[in-house]
Design a protein around this motif. Structure first.
Motif, short mmCIF file in Angstrom:
data_model
loop_
_atom_site.label_atom_id
_atom_site.label_comp_id
_atom_site.label_asym_id
_atom_site.label_seq_id
_atom_site.Cartn_x
_atom_site.Cartn_y
_atom_site.Cartn_z
N GLN A 184 0.83 -1.21 0.00
CA GLN A 184 0.00 0.00 0.00
C GLN A 184 0.87 1.26 0.00
O GLN A 184 0.59 2.21 -0.73
N GLN A 185 1.94 1.27 0.80
CA GLN A 185 2.85 2.42 0.80
C GLN A 185 3.48 2.59 -0.58
O GLN A 185 3.64 3.71 -1.06
N ARG A 186 3.83 1.49 -1.19
CA ARG A 186 4.43 1.52 -2.53
C ARG A 186 3.46 2.14 -3.53
O ARG A 186 3.81 3.02 -4.31
N LYS A 187 2.22 1.67 -3.48
CA LYS A 187 1.18 2.16 -4.39
C LYS A 187 0.94 3.66 -4.18
O LYS A 187 0.82 4.42 -5.14
N GLU A 188 0.86 4.08 -2.92
CA GLU A 188 0.63 5.49 -2.61
C GLU A 188 1.80 6.37 -3.02
O GLU A 188 1.60 7.51 -3.46
N ALA A 189 3.01 5.86 -2.91
CA ALA A 189 4.19 6.63 -3.33
C ALA A 189 4.16 6.87 -4.84
O ALA A 189 4.40 8.00 -5.30
N VAL A 190 3.84 5.85 -5.59
CA VAL A 190 3.76 5.98 -7.05
C VAL A 190 2.63 6.94 -7.42
O VAL A 190 2.79 7.82 -8.27
N LYS A 191 1.49 6.79 -6.75
CA LYS A 191 0.34 7.66 -7.02
C LYS A 191 0.67 9.12 -6.72
O LYS A 191 0.34 10.01 -7.50
N SER A 192 1.36 9.37 -5.60
CA SER A 192 1.75 10.73 -5.24
C SER A 192 2.68 11.33 -6.29
O SER A 192 2.56 12.50 -6.66
N ALA A 193 3.63 10.55 -6.78
CA ALA A 193 4.57 11.03 -7.79
C ALA A 193 3.86 11.36 -9.09
O ALA A 193 4.18 12.35 -9.76
N ARG A 194 2.88 10.54 -9.46
CA ARG A 194 2.15 10.78 -10.72
C ARG A 194 1.33 12.05 -10.67
O ARG A 194 1.03 12.63 -11.72
N THR A 236 2.80 17.96 -11.23
CA THR A 236 2.74 18.60 -12.54
C THR A 236 4.02 18.34 -13.33
O THR A 236 5.11 18.40 -12.78
N LYS A 237 3.86 18.05 -14.59
CA LYS A 237 4.93 17.83 -15.57
C LYS A 237 5.63 16.47 -15.46
O LYS A 237 6.56 16.20 -16.20
N VAL A 238 5.18 15.59 -14.57
CA VAL A 238 5.76 14.25 -14.51
C VAL A 238 5.24 13.46 -15.70
O VAL A 238 4.04 13.34 -15.91
N ARG A 239 6.17 12.95 -16.50
CA ARG A 239 5.79 12.18 -17.69
C ARG A 239 5.59 10.71 -17.38
O ARG A 239 4.76 10.06 -17.99
N ALA A 240 6.38 10.19 -16.46
CA ALA A 240 6.29 8.78 -16.10
C ALA A 240 6.92 8.58 -14.72
O ALA A 240 7.69 9.41 -14.26
N VAL A 241 6.56 7.47 -14.09
CA VAL A 241 7.12 7.11 -12.79
C VAL A 241 7.66 5.69 -12.89
O VAL A 241 6.93 4.77 -13.28
N LYS A 242 8.94 5.52 -12.57
CA LYS A 242 9.56 4.20 -12.53
C LYS A 242 9.60 3.74 -11.08
O LYS A 242 10.18 4.41 -10.23
N ASP A 243 9.00 2.61 -10.82
CA ASP A 243 8.94 2.06 -9.47
C ASP A 243 10.05 1.03 -9.30
O ASP A 243 9.97 -0.08 -9.82
N GLN A 244 11.11 1.42 -8.61
CA GLN A 244 12.22 0.50 -8.33
C GLN A 244 12.32 0.25 -6.83
O GLN A 244 13.37 -0.11 -6.32
N MET A 245 11.20 0.45 -6.12
CA MET A 245 11.17 0.23 -4.68
C MET A 245 11.03 -1.26 -4.39
O MET A 245 10.50 -2.01 -5.19
N THR A 246 11.52 -1.64 -3.22
CA THR A 246 11.39 -3.03 -2.78
C THR A 246 10.61 -3.06 -1.47
O THR A 246 10.62 -2.10 -0.71
#
Length: 118
Positions: free
Chosen positions: A88-98, A101-111
């Motif tokens: 859930q923390q991983r999902k929320e981190a990616v969602k927050s990054a997306r 403004t101006k973010v084109r993509a988010v690469k999730d390399q978290m473990t």
């Protein structure tokens, strides 16, 4: 600079502390940009500002978890690295990054690094 709970009333108002932190990180991003952070007229991609905004959003939602997440931005592509305790923390981190403004993509390399059960 001490941003976290400076006073007893701050401990009762985490949202106010998070706002102060976010402002401080955005100022730090602006300073980094002014000192040579990447932003070209061609693609109008303020990498330093994006990094600061993503980090501040993570700190506002999960202050402890955010300390374990590294945020890098290159050409408006955000890469998140580090450990999170739950999916859930991983999902929320990616969602927050997306949401930034101006973010084109988010690469999730978290473990996933679950908390030790001592």
């Amino acid at each position: 600079m001490l941003i976290f709970a400076r006073t007893a009333s701050d401990r009762k108002r985490p949202a106010a502390v998070a706002r102060r932190l976010r402002r401080a990180l955005l100022v730090a991003g602006l300073l980094a940009l002014a000192a040579g952070g990447r932003a070209s007229a061609e693609d109008d991609c303020p990498d330093a500002l994006i990094t600061a905004d993503v980090k501040s959003r993570l700190m506002a939602r999960h202050p402890v978890a955010a300390l374990r997440i590294n945020v890098e931005t290159d050409q408006c592509v955000v890469t998140l690295k580090g450990c999170v305790e739950t999916a859930q923390q991983r999902k929320e981190a990616v969602k927050s990054a997306r949401k930034v403004t101006k973010v084109r993509a988010v690469k999730d390399q978290m473990t996933l690094c679950p908390k030790d059960k001592d």
